[in-house]
Design a protein around this motif. Structure first.
Motif, PDB file in Angstrom:
ATOM      1  N   GLY A  26      24.267  42.349 -21.169  1.00 28.10           N
ATOM      2  CA  GLY A  26      25.128  42.911 -20.126  1.00 28.10           C
ATOM      3  C   GLY A  26      24.365  43.224 -18.853  1.00 28.10           C
ATOM      4  O   GLY A  26      24.839  42.958 -17.747  1.00 28.10           O
ATOM      5  N   ALA A  27      23.178  43.791 -18.986  1.00 28.09           N
ATOM      6  CA  ALA A  27      22.363  44.104 -17.812  1.00 28.09           C
ATOM      7  C   ALA A  27      21.939  42.839 -17.077  1.00 28.09           C
ATOM      8  O   ALA A  27      21.907  42.805 -15.845  1.00 28.09           O
ATOM      9  N   THR A  28      21.628  41.810 -17.819  1.00 28.82           N
ATOM     10  CA  THR A  28      21.244  40.542 -17.201  1.00 28.82           C
ATOM     11  C   THR A  28      22.407  39.924 -16.442  1.00 28.82           C
ATOM     12  O   THR A  28      22.244  39.425 -15.319  1.00 28.82           O
ATOM     13  N   LEU A  29      23.587  39.962 -17.041  1.00 27.56           N
ATOM     14  CA  LEU A  29      24.758  39.397 -16.366  1.00 27.56           C
ATOM     15  C   LEU A  29      25.130  40.204 -15.125  1.00 27.56           C
ATOM     16  O   LEU A  29      25.519  39.632 -14.104  1.00 27.56           O
ATOM     17  N   SER A  34      24.526  41.404  -7.599  1.00 24.56           N
ATOM     18  CA  SER A  34      23.955  42.261  -6.568  1.00 24.56           C
ATOM     19  C   SER A  34      24.146  41.709  -5.157  1.00 24.56           C
ATOM     20  O   SER A  34      24.119  42.473  -4.205  1.00 24.56           O
ATOM     21  N   ASN A  35      24.336  40.430  -4.993  1.00 25.73           N
ATOM     22  CA  ASN A  35      24.432  39.843  -3.656  1.00 25.73           C
ATOM     23  C   ASN A  35      25.824  39.304  -3.368  1.00 25.73           C
ATOM     24  O   ASN A  35      25.975  38.228  -2.801  1.00 25.73           O
ATOM     25  N   LEU A  36      26.848  40.051  -3.710  1.00 25.18           N
ATOM     26  CA  LEU A  36      28.211  39.594  -3.487  1.00 25.18           C
ATOM     27  C   LEU A  36      28.690  40.015  -2.108  1.00 25.18           C
ATOM     28  O   LEU A  36      28.387  41.106  -1.640  1.00 25.18           O
ATOM     29  N   ASN A  37      29.464  39.132  -1.486  1.00 22.59           N
ATOM     30  CA  ASN A  37      30.083  39.535  -0.231  1.00 22.59           C
ATOM     31  C   ASN A  37      31.349  40.331  -0.541  1.00 22.59           C
ATOM     32  O   ASN A  37      31.701  40.555  -1.698  1.00 22.59           O
ATOM     33  N   HIS A  38      32.037  40.781   0.479  1.00 23.20           N
ATOM     34  CA  HIS A  38      33.188  41.665   0.291  1.00 23.20           C
ATOM     35  C   HIS A  38      34.300  40.987  -0.518  1.00 23.20           C
ATOM     36  O   HIS A  38      34.885  41.582  -1.416  1.00 23.20           O
ATOM     37  N   ARG A  39      34.603  39.746  -0.218  1.00 22.95           N
ATOM     38  CA  ARG A  39      35.679  39.021  -0.912  1.00 22.95           C
ATOM     39  C   ARG A  39      35.329  38.825  -2.387  1.00 22.95           C
ATOM     40  O   ARG A  39      36.169  39.002  -3.269  1.00 22.95           O
TER      41      ARG A  39
END
Length: 92
Positions: A26-29, A34-39
């Motif tokens: 779960g931690a790996t997934l 961490s680098n998601l944009n707003h959408r």
């Protein structure tokens, strides 16, 4: 005549080992989020909320919690992605 059965458990994983492995996976997934944009963040959040709600409704109504979760997750992800702002604010 009395017979007795003996069971031997060798090579099985314990509950603690399974829990640790689930936590690591779960931690790996989640590290990939961490680098998601707003959408993308809205789609992920909407999908999670929709999946939880769909599974709960499916279980309560006597239907399948799995299918309810799948349908709710897909609908939530679509709504989350479609309602996200583009990030461009208009000045007036």
């Amino acid at each position: 005549m009395k017979t007795t059965m003996r069971t031997f458990t060798t090579g099985t994983t314990t509950g603690a080992t399974t829990a640790v492995m689930a936590l690591l996976i779960g931690a790996t997934l989640l590290g990939g989020c961490s680098n998601l944009n707003h959408r993308e963040n809205r789609a992920l959040t909407g999908g999670a909320i929709g999946a939880a709600g769909g599974a709960a409704i499916g279980a309560v109504t006597g239907g399948s919690a799995i299918y309810g979760g799948l349908l709710g997750g897909a609908a939530g992800a679509a709504v989350g992605a479609l309602t996200a702002e583009d990030g461009k604010k208009q000045r007036r």
